[in-house]
Design an enzyme around this catalytic site. Structure first.
Site, mmCIF file in Angstrom:
data_model
loop_
_atom_site.group_PDB
_atom_site.id
_atom_site.type_symbol
_atom_site.label_atom_id
_atom_site.label_comp_id
_atom_site.label_asym_id
_atom_site.label_seq_id
_atom_site.Cartn_x
_atom_site.Cartn_y
_atom_site.Cartn_z
ATOM 1 N N ASP A 30 70.552 -97.524 -5.265
ATOM 2 C CA ASP A 30 71.168 -98.449 -6.226
ATOM 3 C C ASP A 30 71.843 -99.608 -5.527
ATOM 4 O O ASP A 30 72.070 -100.657 -6.130
ATOM 5 C CB ASP A 30 72.148 -97.695 -7.121
ATOM 6 N N ASN A 48 73.234 -93.991 -4.040
ATOM 7 C CA ASN A 48 72.122 -93.521 -4.873
ATOM 8 C C ASN A 48 72.618 -92.361 -5.728
ATOM 9 O O ASN A 48 73.785 -91.942 -5.605
ATOM 10 C CB ASN A 48 70.920 -93.111 -4.013
ATOM 11 N N LYS A 49 71.751 -91.860 -6.584
ATOM 12 C CA LYS A 49 72.110 -90.780 -7.505
ATOM 13 C C LYS A 49 72.866 -89.663 -6.797
ATOM 14 O O LYS A 49 72.502 -89.244 -5.707
ATOM 15 C CB LYS A 49 70.819 -90.233 -8.138
ATOM 16 N N ALA A 101 67.579 -98.819 -10.993
ATOM 17 C CA ALA A 101 68.213 -100.083 -10.617
ATOM 18 C C ALA A 101 67.360 -101.327 -10.915
ATOM 19 O O ALA A 101 67.835 -102.266 -11.564
ATOM 20 C CB ALA A 101 68.613 -100.013 -9.142
ATOM 21 N N GLN A 130 66.924 -86.459 -14.509
ATOM 22 C CA GLN A 130 65.885 -87.483 -14.342
ATOM 23 C C GLN A 130 64.668 -86.936 -13.604
ATOM 24 O O GLN A 130 63.539 -87.375 -13.847
ATOM 25 C CB GLN A 130 66.447 -88.678 -13.562
HETATM 26 O O1 MRU Z 1 71.714 -93.153 -13.239
HETATM 27 P P1 MRU Z 1 70.303 -93.609 -13.008
HETATM 28 O O2 MRU Z 1 69.291 -92.708 -13.611
HETATM 29 O O3 MRU Z 1 70.103 -95.069 -13.386
HETATM 30 O O4 MRU Z 1 70.131 -93.541 -11.429
HETATM 31 C C1 MRU Z 1 68.932 -93.980 -10.866
HETATM 32 C C2 MRU Z 1 68.871 -93.801 -9.417
HETATM 33 O O5 MRU Z 1 69.803 -93.396 -8.759
HETATM 34 C C3 MRU Z 1 67.614 -94.269 -8.745
HETATM 35 O O6 MRU Z 1 67.328 -93.488 -7.647
HETATM 36 C C4 MRU Z 1 67.779 -95.708 -8.309
HETATM 37 O O7 MRU Z 1 68.281 -96.502 -9.356
HETATM 38 C C5 MRU Z 1 66.508 -96.293 -7.808
HETATM 39 S S1 MRU Z 1 65.296 -96.581 -9.100
HETATM 40 C C6 MRU Z 1 63.977 -97.300 -8.308
#
Ligand code: MRU
EC number: 5.3.1.23
Length: 337
Positions: A225, A235-236, A49, A184
């Site tokens: 996010d 969040n993810k 994010a 990830q």
């Molecule tokens: O789809 P992504 O890889 O962008 O998702 C990222 C996440 O969900 C992270 O946990 C979130 O953005 C925090 S990053 C500090």
């Protein structure tokens, strides 16, 4: 090994670490047009994010340098990924800055983007310091997705707490959810912690229950996010399941949330748009079909963890506990950039 930066401004172009190539290759995309920045965000060359917010800010600078319509650029950049509020947060700050008013001053605007980048570095560092203060010495911490330095313009959020916690003797070991379907955790979190010499083990996302039952986890740390006004967290995908399992085992579930991820205009988690990504991220791996022929897939990229499952929000302003609605209202968010 020192970590590469997530992005670099190079006078008239943006150099973006291509996260899709990690852990195999550290390489940078050179972007000269704002539409390429929108594409890099949508295709997850840059992700996390805070990092997408800062990348988008530089996209506005590219639009200004090319003399293009800033409203069009801001609107397309904003829609490149819908869930992380950092994107809208950064773009709004760029659009309303004096340098973005007629006549647009690209050089001044570059100064605003640089300030946003520096702001992210400073706020993630402060957040990490607050987070480490929550951990007992020698903790074993479970983490979901990737929230490290390259997901930000600074030291990261939850993974930053783990890395700093290890350096300060507060973290013994990190368990890393691999984080289906984009992996990830396996690709990025394991790579970052490996570079920093932090002991870690990758698990499949569904192994967390057994791990907690065996008393191998002292705390769960994740990023976010978007945090809604009532404390619900986007969040993810998989974060919600993890929070439920942690609650069932009495394990603290901490969410790292910089102020740029806190959105008091969104009343609760149900009001957050959840990005749905292409089916082939699930049915295929590197072009090879995994799912049965004809099988369809549903691919929400994020989920909502209700506030009552969150033990604390870790912000740069300090550690916040329930009732979140009241605590979030008191944060000096308006005094941010
Ligand atoms: O789809 P992504 O890889 O962008 O998702 C990222 C996440 O969900 C992270 O946990 C979130 O953005 C925090 S990053 C500090």
């Amino acid at each position: 090994m020192t970590l590469p930066p997530s992005l670099l401004w190079d006078g008239d172009r943006l150099k973006l670490l291509d996260q899709r190539r990690l852990p195999h290759e550290v390489s940078f995309l050179t972007l000269r047009q704002w539409r390429d920045v929108a594409e890099a965000i949508a295709t997850m060359a840059v992700r996390g994010a805070p990092a997408i917010g800062v990348a988008a800010a530089w996209g506005v600078v590219l639009a200004a340098q090319a003399g293009e319509d800033l409203d069009v650029a801001v609107s397309v950049l904003k829609s490149s990924r819908p869930t992380a509020v950092n994107l809208a947060w950064a773009l709004e700050r760029m659009r309303r800055s004096p340098a973005a008013q007629d006549p647009v001053d690209p050089q001044e605007l570059a100064g605003v983007a640089a300030a946003l980048q520096e702001d992210d570095r400073a706020r993630t560092q402060t957040l990490v310091d607050h987070g480490v203060g929550l951990l007992a010495p020698g903790s074993r911490v479970l983490h979901h997705c990737h929230t490290g330095a390259i997901a930000t313009a600074g030291v990261g959020t939850a993974l930053g707490v783990i890395a700093a916690g290890h350096a300060r003797g507060m973290v013994n070991h990190a368990w890393l959810d691999e984080t289906r379907p984009r992996l990830q955790g396996a690709a990025l979190s394991a790579w970052e912690l490996g570079c920093l010499g932090v002991p870690c083990t990758v698990i499949v996302d569904s192994a967390s229950g057994l791990l907690m039952r065996r008393q191998e986890v002292d705390a769960v740390l994740v990023g976010c996010d978007r945090v809604a006004a009532n404390g619900d967290v986007a969040n993810k995908v998989g974060t919600y399941n993890l929070a439920l399992v942690a609650r069932a085992h009495g394990i603290p579930f901490y969410v790292c949330a910089p102020g740029s991820s806190i959105d008091l205009t969104t009343p609760d988690g149900d009001a957050i748009t959840i990005e749905e990504r292409p089916e082939d991220e699930i049915t295929q791996h590197r072009g090879q079909r995994l799912a049965a022929p004809g099988a369809t897939a549903w691919n929400p990229a994020f989920d909502i963890t209700p506030a009552h499952l969150v033990s604390a929000l870790i912000t740069e302003f300090g550690v916040i506990r329930a009732p979140y609605r009241d605590a979030l209202q008191l944060l000096p968010l308006d005094r941010q950039l």
